[in-house]
Design a protein around this motif. Structure first.
Motif, PDB file in Angstrom:
ATOM      1  N   GLN A   1       0.831  -1.207   0.000  1.00  0.00           N
ATOM      2  CA  GLN A   1       0.000   0.000   0.000  1.00  0.00           C
ATOM      3  C   GLN A   1       0.867   1.259   0.000  1.00  0.00           C
ATOM      4  OE1 GLN A   1      -2.428  -0.582   3.504  1.00  0.00           O
ATOM      5  NE2 GLN A   1      -3.988  -1.735   2.393  1.00  0.00           N
ATOM      6  N   GLY A   2       1.925   1.250   0.807  1.00  0.00           N
ATOM      7  CA  GLY A   2       2.829   2.392   0.865  1.00  0.00           C
ATOM      8  C   GLY A   2       3.517   2.649  -0.459  1.00  0.00           C
ATOM      9  N   GLU A   3       3.932   1.580  -1.128  1.00  0.00           N
ATOM     10  CA  GLU A   3       4.581   1.732  -2.430  1.00  0.00           C
ATOM     11  C   GLU A   3       3.619   2.347  -3.444  1.00  0.00           C
ATOM     12  OE1 GLU A   3       6.045  -2.224  -3.185  1.00  0.00           O
ATOM     13  OE2 GLU A   3       7.918  -1.823  -2.108  1.00  0.00           O
ATOM     14  N   LYS A   4       2.375   1.911  -3.411  1.00  0.00           N
ATOM     15  CA  LYS A   4       1.388   2.478  -4.329  1.00  0.00           C
ATOM     16  C   LYS A   4       1.157   3.959  -4.029  1.00  0.00           C
ATOM     17  CE  LYS A   4      -3.080   1.895  -6.376  1.00  0.00           C
ATOM     18  NZ  LYS A   4      -4.143   1.036  -6.731  1.00  0.00           N
ATOM     19  N   LEU A   5       1.045   4.307  -2.752  1.00  0.00           N
ATOM     20  CA  LEU A   5       0.878   5.717  -2.381  1.00  0.00           C
ATOM     21  C   LEU A   5       2.062   6.550  -2.859  1.00  0.00           C
ATOM     22  CD1 LEU A   5      -0.542   5.344   1.240  1.00  0.00           C
ATOM     23  CD2 LEU A   5      -1.770   6.214  -0.761  1.00  0.00           C
ATOM     24  N   ALA A   6       3.264   6.036  -2.676  1.00  0.00           N
ATOM     25  CA  ALA A   6       4.460   6.777  -3.086  1.00  0.00           C
ATOM     26  C   ALA A   6       4.474   6.988  -4.595  1.00  0.00           C
ATOM     27  CB  ALA A   6       5.714   6.022  -2.646  1.00  0.00           C
ATOM     28  N   ILE A  58       3.725  11.014  -0.512  1.00  0.00           N
ATOM     29  CA  ILE A  58       4.910  10.665   0.263  1.00  0.00           C
ATOM     30  C   ILE A  58       4.560  10.448   1.733  1.00  0.00           C
ATOM     31  CG2 ILE A  58       7.228  11.408   0.986  1.00  0.00           C
ATOM     32  CD1 ILE A  58       7.048  10.846  -1.997  1.00  0.00           C
ATOM     33  N   ASN A  59       3.795  11.374   2.310  1.00  0.00           N
ATOM     34  CA  ASN A  59       3.452  11.266   3.733  1.00  0.00           C
ATOM     35  C   ASN A  59       2.639  10.008   4.013  1.00  0.00           C
ATOM     36  OD1 ASN A  59       4.796  13.658   4.319  1.00  0.00           O
ATOM     37  ND2 ASN A  59       2.967  14.898   4.018  1.00  0.00           N
ATOM     38  N   GLY A  60       1.681   9.718   3.155  1.00  0.00           N
ATOM     39  CA  GLY A  60       0.891   8.498   3.327  1.00  0.00           C
ATOM     40  C   GLY A  60       1.745   7.251   3.225  1.00  0.00           C
ATOM     41  N   ALA A  61       2.687   7.271   2.282  1.00  0.00           N
ATOM     42  CA  ALA A  61       3.581   6.127   2.097  1.00  0.00           C
ATOM     43  C   ALA A  61       4.472   5.936   3.319  1.00  0.00           C
ATOM     44  CB  ALA A  61       4.438   6.330   0.852  1.00  0.00           C
ATOM     45  N   GLY A  67       6.140   2.998   8.014  1.00  0.00           N
ATOM     46  CA  GLY A  67       6.449   3.033   9.447  1.00  0.00           C
ATOM     47  C   GLY A  67       5.644   2.004  10.225  1.00  0.00           C
ATOM     48  N   LYS A  68       4.356   1.905   9.912  1.00  0.00           N
ATOM     49  CA  LYS A  68       3.508   0.915  10.582  1.00  0.00           C
ATOM     50  C   LYS A  68       3.983  -0.503  10.227  1.00  0.00           C
ATOM     51  CE  LYS A  68       0.387   1.459  12.789  1.00  0.00           C
ATOM     52  NZ  LYS A  68       0.285   1.503  14.271  1.00  0.00           N
ATOM     53  N   ALA A  69       4.341  -0.709   8.977  1.00  0.00           N
ATOM     54  CA  ALA A  69       4.835  -2.024   8.555  1.00  0.00           C
ATOM     55  C   ALA A  69       6.094  -2.404   9.331  1.00  0.00           C
ATOM     56  CB  ALA A  69       5.113  -2.039   7.052  1.00  0.00           C
ATOM     57  N   GLN A  70       6.978  -1.446   9.514  1.00  0.00           N
ATOM     58  CA  GLN A  70       8.213  -1.717  10.247  1.00  0.00           C
ATOM     59  C   GLN A  70       7.957  -1.946  11.727  1.00  0.00           C
ATOM     60  OE1 GLN A  70      10.355   1.730   8.748  1.00  0.00           O
ATOM     61  NE2 GLN A  70      11.650   0.402   7.515  1.00  0.00           N
ATOM     62  N   GLN A  71       6.917  -1.330  12.277  1.00  0.00           N
ATOM     63  CA  GLN A  71       6.551  -1.609  13.670  1.00  0.00           C
ATOM     64  C   GLN A  71       6.045  -3.045  13.797  1.00  0.00           C
ATOM     65  OE1 GLN A  71       3.528   1.170  14.838  1.00  0.00           O
ATOM     66  NE2 GLN A  71       4.924   2.912  14.944  1.00  0.00           N
ATOM     67  N   TRP A  72       5.279  -3.479  12.818  1.00  0.00           N
ATOM     68  CA  TRP A  72       4.674  -4.804  12.868  1.00  0.00           C
ATOM     69  C   TRP A  72       5.647  -5.919  12.486  1.00  0.00           C
ATOM     70  CZ3 TRP A  72      -0.955  -4.229  10.553  1.00  0.00           C
ATOM     71  CH2 TRP A  72      -1.705  -3.426  11.425  1.00  0.00           C
ATOM     72  N   ASP A  73       6.633  -5.604  11.647  1.00  0.00           N
ATOM     73  CA  ASP A  73       7.622  -6.605  11.237  1.00  0.00           C
ATOM     74  C   ASP A  73       9.004  -5.974  11.337  1.00  0.00           C
ATOM     75  OD1 ASP A  73       9.249  -8.528  10.116  1.00  0.00           O
ATOM     76  OD2 ASP A  73       8.103  -8.723   8.263  1.00  0.00           O
ATOM     77  N   ASN A  74       9.705  -6.277  12.411  1.00  0.00           N
ATOM     78  CA  ASN A  74      11.013  -5.648  12.656  1.00  0.00           C
ATOM     79  C   ASN A  74      12.106  -6.143  11.715  1.00  0.00           C
ATOM     80  OD1 ASN A  74      11.460  -8.178  13.704  1.00  0.00           O
ATOM     81  ND2 ASN A  74      11.780  -7.495  15.803  1.00  0.00           N
ATOM     82  N   LYS A  75      11.789  -7.072  10.840  1.00  0.00           N
ATOM     83  CA  LYS A  75      12.765  -7.527   9.842  1.00  0.00           C
ATOM     84  C   LYS A  75      12.780  -6.622   8.613  1.00  0.00           C
ATOM     85  CE  LYS A  75      12.622 -12.306  11.297  1.00  0.00           C
ATOM     86  NZ  LYS A  75      12.236 -13.666  10.975  1.00  0.00           N
ATOM     87  N   LEU A  76      11.826  -5.730   8.509  1.00  0.00           N
ATOM     88  CA  LEU A  76      11.791  -4.787   7.388  1.00  0.00           C
ATOM     89  C   LEU A  76      12.744  -3.642   7.699  1.00  0.00           C
ATOM     90  CD1 LEU A  76       7.942  -4.644   6.683  1.00  0.00           C
ATOM     91  CD2 LEU A  76       9.681  -5.927   5.440  1.00  0.00           C
ATOM     92  N   LYS A  77      13.840  -3.606   6.971  1.00  0.00           N
ATOM     93  CA  LYS A  77      14.885  -2.614   7.234  1.00  0.00           C
ATOM     94  C   LYS A  77      15.091  -1.739   6.000  1.00  0.00           C
ATOM     95  CE  LYS A  77      16.008  -4.528  11.207  1.00  0.00           C
ATOM     96  NZ  LYS A  77      15.496  -4.009  12.426  1.00  0.00           N
ATOM     97  N   PHE A  78      14.521  -0.561   6.011  1.00  0.00           N
ATOM     98  CA  PHE A  78      14.741   0.416   4.958  1.00  0.00           C
ATOM     99  C   PHE A  78      14.330   1.785   5.488  1.00  0.00           C
ATOM    100  CE2 PHE A  78      10.522  -1.349   4.449  1.00  0.00           C
ATOM    101  CZ  PHE A  78       9.703  -0.265   4.182  1.00  0.00           C
ATOM    102  N   ASP A  79      14.847   2.828   4.873  1.00  0.00           N
ATOM    103  CA  ASP A  79      14.505   4.180   5.272  1.00  0.00           C
ATOM    104  C   ASP A  79      13.205   4.572   4.570  1.00  0.00           C
ATOM    105  OD1 ASP A  79      14.785   7.319   4.502  1.00  0.00           O
ATOM    106  OD2 ASP A  79      15.565   6.887   6.512  1.00  0.00           O
ATOM    107  N   SER A  80      12.160   4.794   5.349  1.00  0.00           N
ATOM    108  CA  SER A  80      10.830   5.062   4.793  1.00  0.00           C
ATOM    109  C   SER A  80      10.794   6.308   3.914  1.00  0.00           C
ATOM    110  CB  SER A  80       9.809   5.215   5.924  1.00  0.00           C
ATOM    111  OG  SER A  80       9.708   4.034   6.657  1.00  0.00           O
ATOM    112  N   ALA A  99      10.110   6.170  -0.124  1.00  0.00           N
ATOM    113  CA  ALA A  99       8.928   6.845  -0.662  1.00  0.00           C
ATOM    114  C   ALA A  99       9.316   7.867  -1.731  1.00  0.00           C
ATOM    115  CB  ALA A  99       8.144   7.513   0.466  1.00  0.00           C
ATOM    116  N   ARG A 100      10.340   8.642  -1.471  1.00  0.00           N
ATOM    117  CA  ARG A 100      10.782   9.652  -2.446  1.00  0.00           C
ATOM    118  C   ARG A 100      11.278   9.007  -3.735  1.00  0.00           C
ATOM    119  NH1 ARG A 100      13.311  12.789   2.166  1.00  0.00           N
ATOM    120  NH2 ARG A 100      11.748  14.358   2.630  1.00  0.00           N
ATOM    121  N   GLU A 101      12.041   7.940  -3.596  1.00  0.00           N
ATOM    122  CA  GLU A 101      12.565   7.271  -4.784  1.00  0.00           C
ATOM    123  C   GLU A 101      11.442   6.645  -5.610  1.00  0.00           C
ATOM    124  OE1 GLU A 101      15.485   4.665  -3.142  1.00  0.00           O
ATOM    125  OE2 GLU A 101      16.993   6.251  -3.007  1.00  0.00           O
ATOM    126  N   LEU A 102      10.468   6.070  -4.942  1.00  0.00           N
ATOM    127  CA  LEU A 102       9.330   5.501  -5.672  1.00  0.00           C
ATOM    128  C   LEU A 102       8.540   6.607  -6.374  1.00  0.00           C
ATOM    129  CD1 LEU A 102       8.185   2.844  -3.076  1.00  0.00           C
ATOM    130  CD2 LEU A 102       8.910   2.360  -5.418  1.00  0.00           C
TER     131      LEU A 102
END
Length: 134
Positions: A47-52, A57-60, A65-78, A82-85
């Motif tokens: 969903q975040g990728e689609k928003l980006a 950007i803010n929605g993404a 951020g919520k995804a990273q809270q729920w799965d601590n294995k997701l390691k990337f700068d939000s 988002a900006r790159e997408l």
């Protein structure tokens, strides 16, 4: 049947729905298990990728951020992701779901997901396509 068992049964019956609708899962704290949250995190990333890509950007960043809270294995700068997408520079930041093997990046990313995450990805993709038609 007592209330706790009834609640557990309801959450189990709604398992796939809750995973593919993280906003509902977020509201139903009693249905939040570690497994469900990790699986729903995949949906949040999608969903975040689609928003980006649609310049939200803010929605993404919020979804990432919520995804990273729920799965601590997701390691990337939000913010960066988002900006790159949004700028169409998806090659600069690796997907949080690393690709394995050769082939197109999109196909290899999907193939690298667990079977359940692939199923969730396809379901979310289908829902998004249906909404675009409306």
């Amino acid at each position: 049947m007592d209330f706790d068992n009834l609640l557990l049964s309801g959450c189990n019956l709604l398992n796939n729905y809750l995973i593919t609708h993280p906003e509902v899962l977020e509201e139903l704290q009693s249905c939040q298990t570690r497994s469900r949250l990790v699986q729903a995190a995949t949906v949040l990333v999608i969903q975040g990728e689609k928003l980006a890509r649609n310049d939200d950007i803010n929605g993404a960043v919020e979804k990432f951020g919520k995804a990273q809270q729920w799965d601590n294995k997701l390691k990337f700068d939000s913010q960066t992701r988002a900006r790159e997408l949004a700028q169409g520079k998806t090659d600069l930041t690796p997907s949080p779901f690393p690709a394995k093997g050769k082939g197109s990046k999109k196909v290899s990313k999907i193939q690298s997901l667990s079977p359940l995450r692939r199923e969730v990805w396809r379901e979310v993709k289908g829902v998004a396509s249906k909404r675009e038609l409306l």
